[in-house]
Every structure is written in structure tokens, then in C-alpha cells.
Design a protein around this motif. Structure first.
Motif, mmCIF file in Angstrom:
data_model
loop_
_atom_site.group_PDB
_atom_site.id
_atom_site.type_symbol
_atom_site.label_atom_id
_atom_site.label_comp_id
_atom_site.label_asym_id
_atom_site.label_seq_id
_atom_site.Cartn_x
_atom_site.Cartn_y
_atom_site.Cartn_z
ATOM 1 N N GLU A 90 0.728 -1.258 0.008
ATOM 2 C CA GLU A 90 -0.019 -0.155 0.044
ATOM 3 C C GLU A 90 0.747 1.104 0.007
ATOM 4 O O GLU A 90 0.130 2.349 0.053
ATOM 5 C CB GLU A 90 -1.015 -0.012 1.289
ATOM 6 C CG GLU A 90 -1.937 -1.125 1.361
ATOM 7 C CD GLU A 90 -2.488 -1.374 2.680
ATOM 8 O OE1 GLU A 90 -2.395 -0.448 3.472
ATOM 9 O OE2 GLU A 90 -3.240 -2.404 2.753
ATOM 10 N N THR A 91 2.068 1.288 0.224
ATOM 11 C CA THR A 91 3.183 2.381 0.138
ATOM 12 C C THR A 91 2.746 2.865 -1.262
ATOM 13 O O THR A 91 2.939 2.554 -2.371
ATOM 14 C CB THR A 91 4.407 1.890 0.159
ATOM 15 O OG1 THR A 91 4.760 1.285 1.354
ATOM 16 C CG2 THR A 91 5.510 2.953 0.165
ATOM 17 N N ARG A 92 2.921 4.272 -0.783
ATOM 18 C CA ARG A 92 2.508 5.171 -2.176
ATOM 19 C C ARG A 92 3.985 6.019 -2.671
ATOM 20 O O ARG A 92 4.692 6.197 -1.807
ATOM 21 C CB ARG A 92 1.800 6.565 -1.768
ATOM 22 C CG ARG A 92 0.276 6.085 -1.327
ATOM 23 C CD ARG A 92 -0.676 5.223 -2.197
ATOM 24 N NE ARG A 92 -0.561 5.657 -3.569
ATOM 25 C CZ ARG A 92 -0.626 4.624 -4.541
ATOM 26 N NH1 ARG A 92 -0.865 3.466 -4.171
ATOM 27 N NH2 ARG A 92 -0.485 5.029 -5.740
ATOM 28 N N PRO A 93 4.265 6.040 -3.798
ATOM 29 C CA PRO A 93 5.448 6.662 -4.236
ATOM 30 C C PRO A 93 5.725 8.155 -3.696
ATOM 31 O O PRO A 93 4.537 8.868 -3.521
ATOM 32 C CB PRO A 93 5.191 6.600 -6.000
ATOM 33 C CG PRO A 93 3.848 6.775 -5.917
ATOM 34 C CD PRO A 93 3.057 6.019 -4.963
ATOM 35 N N PRO A 94 6.688 8.589 -3.534
ATOM 36 C CA PRO A 94 6.954 9.906 -2.776
ATOM 37 C C PRO A 94 6.561 11.263 -3.840
ATOM 38 O O PRO A 94 6.295 12.215 -3.311
ATOM 39 C CB PRO A 94 8.598 9.989 -2.726
ATOM 40 C CG PRO A 94 8.868 9.026 -3.592
ATOM 41 C CD PRO A 94 7.893 8.029 -3.719
ATOM 42 N N ALA A 95 6.666 10.879 -5.166
ATOM 43 C CA ALA A 95 5.961 11.922 -6.005
ATOM 44 C C ALA A 95 5.321 11.039 -7.283
ATOM 45 O O ALA A 95 5.322 9.496 -7.304
ATOM 46 C CB ALA A 95 7.300 12.693 -6.713
ATOM 47 N N GLU A 96 4.652 11.802 -7.908
ATOM 48 C CA GLU A 96 3.782 11.244 -8.994
ATOM 49 C C GLU A 96 4.560 10.929 -10.429
ATOM 50 O O GLU A 96 3.798 11.179 -11.449
ATOM 51 C CB GLU A 96 2.404 11.845 -9.199
ATOM 52 C CG GLU A 96 1.459 11.621 -8.070
ATOM 53 C CD GLU A 96 1.245 9.911 -7.929
ATOM 54 O OE1 GLU A 96 1.047 9.351 -8.996
ATOM 55 O OE2 GLU A 96 1.150 9.606 -6.667
ATOM 56 N N ASP A 97 5.727 11.325 -10.469
ATOM 57 C CA ASP A 97 6.827 11.491 -11.703
ATOM 58 C C ASP A 97 6.861 9.988 -12.018
ATOM 59 O O ASP A 97 6.821 8.940 -11.304
ATOM 60 C CB ASP A 97 8.067 11.917 -11.564
ATOM 61 C CG ASP A 97 8.937 11.311 -10.233
ATOM 62 O OD1 ASP A 97 9.917 10.504 -10.700
ATOM 63 O OD2 ASP A 97 8.633 11.473 -9.083
ATOM 64 N N PRO A 98 7.049 9.672 -13.353
ATOM 65 C CA PRO A 98 7.266 8.171 -13.923
ATOM 66 C C PRO A 98 8.482 7.505 -13.264
ATOM 67 O O PRO A 98 8.051 6.313 -12.874
ATOM 68 C CB PRO A 98 7.489 8.588 -15.280
ATOM 69 C CG PRO A 98 7.188 10.022 -15.655
ATOM 70 C CD PRO A 98 7.244 10.665 -14.430
#
Length: 164
Positions: A90-98
Motif C-alpha cells: 500500500e506504500t505510495r510513491p513519494p512523487a507522481e513522476d514516472p
């Protein structure tokens, strides 16, 4: 980890590929791991859990009980580890960049593969604990029945013992 150790430059992809190559196949394999011990003959103090099948594992009652407790504890701990690995997905990326999204997806796949693998191990130990529990139940049942038979045959049911 073979892919990651070759220096491909993309550690996350290598880890995910290594993790996926270890994936046991999900619930179907986990179920077969749990049933692996179903037809195994455990002989506890001379009492077979699967009479007539021959072979098996011969154990004294204390050893069988110790193995049962250890297998049950391992299964419980491994199921908890698998649950924690599921939550890590469930960990989300630190940013929404590719790059961040891609790296996060590879990590999520690795945690998913790890959770499946650990869950299959837990199923293996749960199946062992269930088989040993059945064997111990049979052993205790036979011992209790023998005790009742001795009391009945001796005619001293109220005294706790017979004339043997």
C-alpha cells in the motif's frame, strides 16, 4: 536477486524479477502445501495416525507435542509476516513522476511475491501442525480409551484403577 547483482542499473526491476521468480503460484500452491502432510503417517508412541499405510515418522509423545507447538508457532509468525508484506504494498510513491511511480510499482510487485512465498511457507507449517495435532489427538484418545478399558475390566471404576 541474480538479476540485481548483475549490475543492470535498475535495482528495483531486478528485485521484483527475483521476487516474482520465487512466487509459489498463489493460493493454489499454498493449499497444496497445507495438505502435504495430510496423508503422512505419524507414529506417536507406537500409535499410527494412518494405520496400514506403513512408513512415516515415529515420535515419542513429548517430541510430537514439541514439534506440534513449534510448527503452530512458525505458521502463526509467517502468516503475520505475510500480512505485513501485504500492507507494504500500500506504500505510495513519494512523487507522481514516472520514475517514482515505476520504482514503487516494482517494489509493490516484490512485496506481493514475498507475501505469497511466505504465505505458502506458513501453509506448510500449518499443515504439519494439523497433521501432528491429529496424530496427538489419536494418541491421547487411544490412551484415554485404554485407561477406561482398564477401569472397566478391573471392576473398580470408582477407585480409578483395576486389578491388573
Amino acid at each position: 536477486m541474480v538479476e540485481a547483482s548483475r549490475g543492470t542499473g535498475d535495482f528495483a526491476v531486478g528485485v521484483a524479477q527475483a521476487g516474482l521468480s520465487m512466487a509459489p503460484g498463489g493460493a493454489a500452491v499454498g493449499a497444496s502445501m497445507a495438505s502435504l502432510w495430510r496423508n503422512t503417517n505419524f507414529i506417536v508412541d507406537g500409535k499410527a495416525s494412518a494405520p496400514g499405510t506403513g512408513g512415516g515418522f515415529e515420535l515419542d509423545a513429548d517430541t510430537a507435542e514439541g514439534l506440534y507447538r513449534e510448527a503452530a508457532a512458525l505458521a502463526q509468525e509467517l502468516f503475520e509476516q505475510a500480512r505485513r508484506a501485504d500492507r507494504l504494498r500500500e506504500t505510495r510513491p513519494p512523487a507522481e513522476d514516472p520514475a517514482s511511480v515505476s520504482f514503487n510499482q516494482a517494489g509493490s510487485q516484490a512485496f506481493d511475491a514475498g507475501a505469497h512465498h511466505v504465505r505458502a511457507e506458513a501453509d506448510f507449517y500449518r499443515g504439519l501442525a494439523q497433521a501432528l495435532g491429529r496424530a496427538l489427538g489419536m494418541y491421547k484418545e487411544v490412551e484415554e480409551q485404554s485407561g477406561r478399558d482398564i477401569n472397566v475390566s478391573g471392576g473398580e471404576g470408582d477407585s480409578g484403577g483395576g486389578f491388573i
